[in-house]
Design an enzyme around this catalytic site. Structure first.
Site, PDB file in Angstrom:
ATOM      1  N   HIS A   1       0.819  -1.231   0.000  1.00  0.00           N
ATOM      2  CA  HIS A   1       0.000   0.000   0.000  1.00  0.00           C
ATOM      3  C   HIS A   1       0.842   1.265   0.000  1.00  0.00           C
ATOM      4  CE1 HIS A   1      -3.698  -2.327   1.781  1.00  0.00           C
ATOM      5  NE2 HIS A   1      -3.612  -2.446   0.470  1.00  0.00           N
TER       6      HIS A   1
ATOM      7  N   GLY B   1      -1.508  -9.717  12.129  1.00  0.00           N
ATOM      8  CA  GLY B   1      -1.999  -8.377  12.499  1.00  0.00           C
ATOM      9  C   GLY B   1      -2.793  -7.680  11.418  1.00  0.00           C
TER      10      GLY B   1
ATOM     11  N   GLU C   1      -7.591 -11.162  17.707  1.00  0.00           N
ATOM     12  CA  GLU C   1      -9.023 -11.169  17.386  1.00  0.00           C
ATOM     13  C   GLU C   1      -9.276 -12.058  16.178  1.00  0.00           C
ATOM     14  OE1 GLU C   1     -11.147  -9.620  19.283  1.00  0.00           O
ATOM     15  OE2 GLU C   1      -9.588  -8.624  20.472  1.00  0.00           O
TER      16      GLU C   1
HETATM   17  C1  BJW Z   1      -3.041  -7.200  16.248  1.00  0.00           C
HETATM   18  C2  BJW Z   1      -2.407  -6.564  17.305  1.00  0.00           C
HETATM   19  C3  BJW Z   1      -1.191  -7.122  17.746  1.00  0.00           C
HETATM   20  C4  BJW Z   1      -4.197  -5.455  16.873  1.00  0.00           C
HETATM   21  N1  BJW Z   1      -0.693  -8.218  17.137  1.00  0.00           N
HETATM   22  N2  BJW Z   1      -2.524  -8.303  15.679  1.00  0.00           N
HETATM   23  C5  BJW Z   1     -13.781  -6.932  -3.269  1.00  0.00           C
HETATM   24  C6  BJW Z   1     -14.829  -7.015  -2.373  1.00  0.00           C
HETATM   25  C7  BJW Z   1     -15.206  -5.897  -1.636  1.00  0.00           C
HETATM   26  C8  BJW Z   1     -14.550  -4.673  -1.778  1.00  0.00           C
HETATM   27  C9  BJW Z   1     -13.524  -4.602  -2.659  1.00  0.00           C
HETATM   28  C10 BJW Z   1     -13.161  -5.714  -3.401  1.00  0.00           C
HETATM   29  N3  BJW Z   1     -12.106  -5.345  -4.184  1.00  0.00           N
HETATM   30  C11 BJW Z   1     -11.834  -4.062  -3.958  1.00  0.00           C
HETATM   31  C12 BJW Z   1     -12.683  -3.579  -3.039  1.00  0.00           C
HETATM   32  C13 BJW Z   1     -12.700  -2.181  -2.504  1.00  0.00           C
HETATM   33  C14 BJW Z   1     -11.650  -1.928  -1.446  1.00  0.00           C
HETATM   34  C15 BJW Z   1     -11.894  -2.816  -0.227  1.00  0.00           C
HETATM   35  O1  BJW Z   1     -11.262  -3.834  -0.033  1.00  0.00           O
HETATM   36  N4  BJW Z   1     -12.782  -2.392   0.650  1.00  0.00           N
HETATM   37  C16 BJW Z   1     -13.054  -3.116   1.898  1.00  0.00           C
HETATM   38  C17 BJW Z   1     -13.285  -2.112   3.010  1.00  0.00           C
HETATM   39  C18 BJW Z   1     -14.189  -4.053   1.710  1.00  0.00           C
HETATM   40  N5  BJW Z   1     -10.306  -2.138  -1.957  1.00  0.00           N
HETATM   41  C19 BJW Z   1      -9.705  -1.227  -2.708  1.00  0.00           C
HETATM   42  O2  BJW Z   1     -10.252  -0.198  -3.021  1.00  0.00           O
HETATM   43  C20 BJW Z   1      -8.294  -1.544  -3.181  1.00  0.00           C
HETATM   44  N6  BJW Z   1      -8.146  -1.297  -4.550  1.00  0.00           N
HETATM   45  C21 BJW Z   1      -8.550  -2.154  -5.495  1.00  0.00           C
HETATM   46  O3  BJW Z   1      -9.035  -3.224  -5.217  1.00  0.00           O
HETATM   47  O4  BJW Z   1      -8.310  -1.717  -6.777  1.00  0.00           O
HETATM   48  C22 BJW Z   1      -8.957  -2.385  -7.845  1.00  0.00           C
HETATM   49  C23 BJW Z   1     -10.288  -1.731  -8.005  1.00  0.00           C
HETATM   50  C24 BJW Z   1     -10.324  -0.387  -8.197  1.00  0.00           C
HETATM   51  C25 BJW Z   1     -11.569   0.206  -8.354  1.00  0.00           C
HETATM   52  C26 BJW Z   1     -12.711  -0.571  -8.284  1.00  0.00           C
HETATM   53  C27 BJW Z   1     -12.626  -1.943  -8.050  1.00  0.00           C
HETATM   54  C28 BJW Z   1     -11.387  -2.523  -7.925  1.00  0.00           C
HETATM   55  C29 BJW Z   1      -7.293  -0.619  -2.525  1.00  0.00           C
HETATM   56  C30 BJW Z   1      -7.231  -0.825  -1.052  1.00  0.00           C
HETATM   57  C31 BJW Z   1      -6.242   0.175  -0.471  1.00  0.00           C
HETATM   58  C32 BJW Z   1      -6.280   0.169   1.044  1.00  0.00           C
HETATM   59  N7  BJW Z   1      -5.540   1.255   1.536  1.00  0.00           N
HETATM   60  C33 BJW Z   1      -5.453   1.468   2.971  1.00  0.00           C
HETATM   61  C34 BJW Z   1      -4.941   2.900   3.216  1.00  0.00           C
HETATM   62  C35 BJW Z   1      -3.449   3.006   2.966  1.00  0.00           C
HETATM   63  C36 BJW Z   1      -2.934   4.358   3.324  1.00  0.00           C
HETATM   64  C37 BJW Z   1      -3.141   4.679   4.800  1.00  0.00           C
HETATM   65  O5  BJW Z   1      -2.774   3.915   5.688  1.00  0.00           O
HETATM   66  O6  BJW Z   1      -3.650   5.768   5.035  1.00  0.00           O
HETATM   67  O7  BJW Z   1      -4.596   0.500   3.565  1.00  0.00           O
HETATM   68  S1  BJW Z   1      -6.983   1.183   3.811  1.00  0.00           S
HETATM   69  C38 BJW Z   1      -6.302   0.428   5.216  1.00  0.00           C
HETATM   70  O8  BJW Z   1      -6.689  -0.967   5.286  1.00  0.00           O
HETATM   71  C39 BJW Z   1      -4.799   0.452   4.998  1.00  0.00           C
HETATM   72  C40 BJW Z   1      -4.399  -0.875   5.546  1.00  0.00           C
HETATM   73  O9  BJW Z   1      -3.155  -1.279   5.025  1.00  0.00           O
HETATM   74  C41 BJW Z   1      -5.534  -1.784   5.132  1.00  0.00           C
HETATM   75  C42 BJW Z   1      -5.662  -3.029   5.925  1.00  0.00           C
HETATM   76  O10 BJW Z   1      -5.882  -2.752   7.243  1.00  0.00           O
HETATM   77  P1  BJW Z   1      -5.314  -3.741   8.366  1.00  0.00           P
HETATM   78  O11 BJW Z   1      -3.846  -3.787   8.291  1.00  0.00           O
HETATM   79  O12 BJW Z   1      -6.015  -5.017   8.271  1.00  0.00           O
HETATM   80  O13 BJW Z   1      -5.657  -2.904   9.688  1.00  0.00           O
HETATM   81  P2  BJW Z   1      -6.907  -2.928  10.638  1.00  0.00           P
HETATM   82  O14 BJW Z   1      -6.807  -1.735  11.493  1.00  0.00           O
HETATM   83  O15 BJW Z   1      -8.144  -3.148   9.886  1.00  0.00           O
HETATM   84  O16 BJW Z   1      -6.727  -4.263  11.509  1.00  0.00           O
HETATM   85  C43 BJW Z   1      -5.700  -4.435  12.445  1.00  0.00           C
HETATM   86  C44 BJW Z   1      -5.700  -5.865  12.926  1.00  0.00           C
HETATM   87  O17 BJW Z   1      -4.615  -6.040  13.806  1.00  0.00           O
HETATM   88  C45 BJW Z   1      -6.968  -6.251  13.698  1.00  0.00           C
HETATM   89  O18 BJW Z   1      -7.468  -7.477  13.182  1.00  0.00           O
HETATM   90  C46 BJW Z   1      -6.479  -6.421  15.130  1.00  0.00           C
HETATM   91  O19 BJW Z   1      -7.173  -7.451  15.841  1.00  0.00           O
HETATM   92  C47 BJW Z   1      -5.043  -6.808  14.911  1.00  0.00           C
HETATM   93  N8  BJW Z   1      -4.127  -6.488  16.013  1.00  0.00           N
HETATM   94  N9  BJW Z   1      -3.112  -5.483  17.717  1.00  0.00           N
HETATM   95  C48 BJW Z   1      -1.350  -8.768  16.150  1.00  0.00           C
HETATM   96  N10 BJW Z   1      -0.476  -6.542  18.816  1.00  0.00           N
END
Ligand code: BJW
Length: 260
Positions: free
Chosen positions: A130, A198, A226
């Site tokens: 990302h 994570g 979680e």
């Molecule tokens: C611990 C802990 C400890 C706590 N030890 N663990 C198919 C189906 C549905 C939707 C879509 C799909 N395909 C695409 C989409 C849309 C969208 C999407 O997925 N939306 C969802 C919300 C459903 N995806 C996109 O738009 C992507 N692009 C794409 O697919 O392009 C093609 C396309 C384009 C146009 C139309 C269609 C297709 C791009 C996604 C980009 C995500 N970017 C972000 C922001 C980055 C910049 C920033 O940080 O500001 O990336 S969003 C955000 O989520 C960030 C993260 O990297 C990412 C993942 O989050 P993560 O890492 O999972 O964090 P959290 O906070 O959610 O979870 C933390 C976890 O840690 C928890 O589970 C805790 O329990 C755990 N934890 N302490 C271990 N100590």
């Protein structure tokens, strides 16, 4: 894996890692939580508490209010600058040193894996899925910059064309860079062991990677206190903070104690 799926570090995993398998790791915000970096979906503090991160991390938000979105990233940049890699990050560096073929794919933009030393050994690879908060790019020409001019008016402007600069990260609705996407897909398809650490396993396309690994008969391990959509399918679930369980893993597998 049946009844002992939730046991702490099963012998089967320890033995498997001692055989030097091709290993891929996907990390998310949870691995940086113990460095004091809030996870993506955690409430933001202070001024930012009133904003939804899922709405700020979009090209539409930047188009509507570039100053606000730049300010959010500026705040987060300062936060990660003050943070340091934790034992979870360091344990992954040990794994890279011990395993001949080790690919680390991170969704995090905080640069903490790189600062810990990941992706810097032969056979190791660090894929920033990302992007990286320490780079910007020009919205007009997509020119990527590691340094940019400080300006009174925020966001700063491209020194070449005058276009606005934005963080070089992947926002919702944007495509993951092709090179990162290809490297991650290859890692998920070819690995024998896949760790998902994570991450909430909800944001696509990253969320599909462990399932691709499962389809290709990899042994899949989840590290997350979680449950996530991956939990019912993982071969081993280690429901503990990454900073506790990963150092324990490298200690049990290779006898290496982390005292960072
Ligand atoms: C611990 C802990 C400890 C706590 N030890 N663990 C198919 C189906 C549905 C939707 C879509 C799909 N395909 C695409 C989409 C849309 C969208 C999407 O997925 N939306 C969802 C919300 C459903 N995806 C996109 O738009 C992507 N692009 C794409 O697919 O392009 C093609 C396309 C384009 C146009 C139309 C269609 C297709 C791009 C996604 C980009 C995500 N970017 C972000 C922001 C980055 C910049 C920033 O940080 O500001 O990336 S969003 C955000 O989520 C960030 C993260 O990297 C990412 C993942 O989050 P993560 O890492 O999972 O964090 P959290 O906070 O959610 O979870 C933390 C976890 O840690 C928890 O589970 C805790 O329990 C755990 N934890 N302490 C271990 N100590």
């Amino acid at each position: 894996m049946g009844a002992n799926k939730h046991a702490v570090i099963p012998g089967a995993l320890i033995n498997l890692l001692r055989e030097d398998p091709i290993t891929a790791v996907l990390t998310g915000a949870g691995i940086s939580a113990e460095s004091g970096v809030p996870t993506f979906r955690e409430a933001q503090t202070g001024l930012w508490a009133q904003f939804d991160p899922q709405e700020l991390a979009t090209p539409q938000a930047f188009q509507k209010d570039p100053k606000l979105v730049w300010g959010w990233y500026q705040w987060r940049r300062e936060l990660v600058n003050q943070a340091a890699p934790n034992l979870g990050h360091h344990a992954l560096v040990v794994m890279e040193a011990q395993l001949q073929d080790f690919r680390l794919i991170t969704q995090n933009i905080d640069n903490l894996h790189y600062r810990a030393g990941s992706g810097q050994m032969p056979g190791g690879q660090l894929v920033e899925f990302h992007g990286n908060i320490h780079r910007t790019k020009c919205v007009e020409e997509n020119l990527v910059m590691n340094f940019w001019p400080e300006m009174e008016e925020m966001p700063p402007q491209c020194p070449r064309c005058g276009g606005l600069l934005r963080p070089d990260v992947v926002w919702f609705g944007e495509s993951v860079p092709e090179s990162a996407q290809n490297a991650a897909l290859e890692a998920a398809r070819t690995c024998q062991v896949f760790f998902s650490i994570g991450t909430s396993t909800v944001v696509e396309p990253a969320a599909s990677l462990p399932f691709i690994a499962l389809q290709n008969k990899a042994f899949v391990v989840e590290v997350n206190p979680e449950p996530t959509p991956l939990t019912p399918y993982a071969d081993v679930v280690l429901p503990q903070p990454a900073g506790n369980i990963l150092p324990e893993l490298v200690r049990l597998v290779w006898g290496i104690e982390l005292n960072v």
